[in-house]
Design an enzyme around this catalytic site. Structure first.
Site, PDB file in Angstrom:
ATOM      1  N   SER A 285       0.862  -1.182   0.000  1.00  0.00           N
ATOM      2  CA  SER A 285       0.000   0.000   0.000  1.00  0.00           C
ATOM      3  C   SER A 285       0.897   1.229   0.000  1.00  0.00           C
ATOM      4  O   SER A 285       2.081   1.132   0.363  1.00  0.00           O
ATOM      5  CB  SER A 285      -0.846  -0.005   1.287  1.00  0.00           C
ATOM      6  OG  SER A 285      -1.475   1.246   1.496  1.00  0.00           O
TER       7      SER A 285
ATOM      8  N   TYR B  44      -2.096  -1.307  10.450  1.00  0.00           N
ATOM      9  CA  TYR B  44      -2.067  -1.424   8.980  1.00  0.00           C
ATOM     10  C   TYR B  44      -0.743  -0.879   8.434  1.00  0.00           C
ATOM     11  O   TYR B  44      -0.088  -1.529   7.608  1.00  0.00           O
ATOM     12  CB  TYR B  44      -3.253  -0.648   8.408  1.00  0.00           C
ATOM     13  CG  TYR B  44      -3.478  -0.822   6.923  1.00  0.00           C
ATOM     14  CD1 TYR B  44      -4.231  -1.879   6.428  1.00  0.00           C
ATOM     15  CD2 TYR B  44      -2.943   0.083   6.005  1.00  0.00           C
ATOM     16  CE1 TYR B  44      -4.454  -2.030   5.061  1.00  0.00           C
ATOM     17  CE2 TYR B  44      -3.161  -0.061   4.640  1.00  0.00           C
ATOM     18  CZ  TYR B  44      -3.914  -1.116   4.174  1.00  0.00           C
ATOM     19  OH  TYR B  44      -4.131  -1.262   2.821  1.00  0.00           O
TER      20      TYR B  44
HETATM   21  P1  NAD Z   1     -11.416  -6.116  -0.177  1.00  0.00           P
HETATM   22  O1  NAD Z   1     -12.031  -6.034   1.151  1.00  0.00           O
HETATM   23  O2  NAD Z   1     -12.213  -5.801  -1.394  1.00  0.00           O
HETATM   24  O3  NAD Z   1     -10.757  -7.542  -0.424  1.00  0.00           O
HETATM   25  C1  NAD Z   1     -10.044  -8.200   0.573  1.00  0.00           C
HETATM   26  C2  NAD Z   1      -9.969  -9.646   0.211  1.00  0.00           C
HETATM   27  O4  NAD Z   1      -9.259 -10.341   1.257  1.00  0.00           O
HETATM   28  C3  NAD Z   1     -11.353 -10.322   0.124  1.00  0.00           C
HETATM   29  O5  NAD Z   1     -11.328 -11.290  -0.900  1.00  0.00           O
HETATM   30  C4  NAD Z   1     -11.503 -10.982   1.492  1.00  0.00           C
HETATM   31  O6  NAD Z   1     -12.380 -12.092   1.496  1.00  0.00           O
HETATM   32  C5  NAD Z   1     -10.058 -11.423   1.701  1.00  0.00           C
HETATM   33  N1  NAD Z   1      -9.741 -11.749   3.074  1.00  0.00           N
HETATM   34  C6  NAD Z   1      -9.918 -11.011   4.198  1.00  0.00           C
HETATM   35  N2  NAD Z   1      -9.520 -11.698   5.278  1.00  0.00           N
HETATM   36  C7  NAD Z   1      -9.074 -12.900   4.820  1.00  0.00           C
HETATM   37  C8  NAD Z   1      -8.543 -14.040   5.460  1.00  0.00           C
HETATM   38  N3  NAD Z   1      -8.391 -14.108   6.795  1.00  0.00           N
HETATM   39  N4  NAD Z   1      -8.212 -15.107   4.698  1.00  0.00           N
HETATM   40  C9  NAD Z   1      -8.383 -15.076   3.348  1.00  0.00           C
HETATM   41  N5  NAD Z   1      -8.870 -13.991   2.687  1.00  0.00           N
HETATM   42  C10 NAD Z   1      -9.224 -12.930   3.433  1.00  0.00           C
HETATM   43  O7  NAD Z   1     -10.136  -5.169  -0.074  1.00  0.00           O
HETATM   44  P2  NAD Z   1      -9.154  -4.543  -1.170  1.00  0.00           P
HETATM   45  O8  NAD Z   1      -9.268  -3.087  -1.048  1.00  0.00           O
HETATM   46  O9  NAD Z   1      -9.313  -5.180  -2.483  1.00  0.00           O
HETATM   47  O10 NAD Z   1      -7.753  -4.946  -0.515  1.00  0.00           O
HETATM   48  C11 NAD Z   1      -6.889  -5.896  -1.071  1.00  0.00           C
HETATM   49  C12 NAD Z   1      -5.470  -5.579  -0.633  1.00  0.00           C
HETATM   50  O11 NAD Z   1      -5.085  -4.317  -1.164  1.00  0.00           O
HETATM   51  C13 NAD Z   1      -5.317  -5.487   0.876  1.00  0.00           C
HETATM   52  O12 NAD Z   1      -4.080  -6.062   1.256  1.00  0.00           O
HETATM   53  C14 NAD Z   1      -5.296  -3.987   1.111  1.00  0.00           C
HETATM   54  O13 NAD Z   1      -4.602  -3.667   2.273  1.00  0.00           O
HETATM   55  C15 NAD Z   1      -4.587  -3.510  -0.126  1.00  0.00           C
HETATM   56  N6  NAD Z   1      -4.808  -2.113  -0.445  1.00  0.00           N
HETATM   57  C16 NAD Z   1      -6.074  -1.627  -0.635  1.00  0.00           C
HETATM   58  C17 NAD Z   1      -6.229  -0.287  -0.949  1.00  0.00           C
HETATM   59  C18 NAD Z   1      -7.576   0.318  -1.205  1.00  0.00           C
HETATM   60  O14 NAD Z   1      -7.674   1.532  -1.261  1.00  0.00           O
HETATM   61  N7  NAD Z   1      -8.626  -0.462  -1.374  1.00  0.00           N
HETATM   62  C19 NAD Z   1      -5.117   0.559  -1.057  1.00  0.00           C
HETATM   63  C20 NAD Z   1      -3.860   0.019  -0.857  1.00  0.00           C
HETATM   64  C21 NAD Z   1      -3.707  -1.310  -0.554  1.00  0.00           C
END
Ligand code: NAD
Length: 260
Positions: free
Chosen positions: A142, A155
């Site tokens: 991130s 985080y």
């Molecule tokens: P999201 O909530 O849409 O997806 C998260 C995914 O992780 C889902 O498929 C969920 O089921 C899965 N998950 C959660 N806990 C789990 C577990 N214990 N075991 C297996 N799967 C699990 O979120 P997102 O925004 O797509 O985030 C995905 C990644 O990107 C994360 O690591 C997040 O930190 C990172 N990220 C997101 C953003 C943003 O703005 N959305 C920005 C930077 C980084």
């Protein structure tokens, strides 16, 4: 471009992980989805993607907070595909609170899912990649792996850890044809961020539009959410042979956020 390759993408039942899984599958790569959600919806996602791309699309419900489940999922993928070429560590959760009010259980879960699962998955996947002398590891960190924001202590700590792990693994395998890189997105409008919009609007007495522009995208100079398709395309490139010399990087995809 990735025909004949196989990949596991953790946390790919929604958001960024699903975007990356779709992009890899469209490039000809067999994929194993992972994550939580409604079983019928997950099965529909899996079968729709398989029908649209003609690659093998499998699903594992392994819990990324449990080290033995993480390693078990990697073994399952290796057995099902006959090998594992690509590992995308993407599963993640968020909790926003001042450290004094931060529940210990949420801290433990964020560290386990957002950081330690990357370590356990890489540990399980590397022997097979080394044996075949080819591999691609992508850790979805991130912008918070590079800079901090208040109230996101667990985080930010986990994502900085994921970036450190990325650099270390890149060095450990530098003389092989395996690369390890981190992608560092700014804000992407996924369910993870939707939750924050609602919480912040209530906390600040603001409308959702105000929260998006003045709170979430306050640090993101282009004032636009990153699209999951952009991250998918980047992952495909990092997995290609043309990216063979790119390793150990933490690449911001953040509309200029970390240029500040
Ligand atoms: P999201 O909530 O849409 O997806 C998260 C995914 O992780 C889902 O498929 C969920 O089921 C899965 N998950 C959660 N806990 C789990 C577990 N214990 N075991 C297996 N799967 C699990 O979120 P997102 O925004 O797509 O985030 C995905 C990644 O990107 C994360 O690591 C997040 O930190 C990172 N990220 C997101 C953003 C943003 O703005 N959305 C920005 C930077 C980084």
């Amino acid at each position: 471009m990735l025909k004949g390759k196989s990949a596991v993408i953790t946390g790919s039942t929604s958001g960024i992980g699903l975007g990356i899984a779709e992009a890899l599958a469209k490039s000809g790569c067999d994929v194993m989805l992972n994550g939580f959600g409604n079983a019928d919806e997950i099965e529909k996602t899996r079968s729709d993607l398989a029908a649209a791309t003609n690659v093998k699309v499998l699903y594992s419900g392994a819990d990324m907070s449990k080290p033995e489940s993480v390693a078990g999922m990697v073994v399952e993928a290796q057995e099902a595909f006959g090998k594992l070429d690509i590992l995308v560590n993407n599963a993640g959760i968020q909790h926003v609170a001042p450290i004094e009010d931060f529940p210990d259980a949420r801290y433990d879960a964020i560290i386990a899912i957002n950081m330690s699962s990357n370590w356990h998955a890489i540990k399980a996947a590397l022997p097979m990649m080394k044996e075949r002398n080819w591999g691609r590891i992508i850790n979805v960190a991130s912008a918070h792996g590079l800079v901090a924001s208040p109230y996101k202590s667990a985080y930010v700590m986990a994502k900085h850890g994921a970036v450190g792990l990325t650099k270390t693994i890149a060095l450990e395998v530098a003389e092989t044809n395996i690369t390890c890189n981190a992608i560092c997105p700014g804000y992407v409008r996924t369910p993870l961020v939707e939750g924050q919009i609602g919480q912040q609007a209530a906390a600040h007495g603001m409308t959702e539009e105000q929260v998006i522009r003045d709170v979430l995208l306050a640090s993101q100079p282009n004032k636009k959410f990153v699209e999951t398709g952009e991250l998918g395309a980047l992952a495909v490139f990092l997995c290609s042979d043309l990216a063979a010399s790119i390793t150990g990087i933490a690449l911001p995809v953040d509309g200029g956020w970390t240029a500040h």
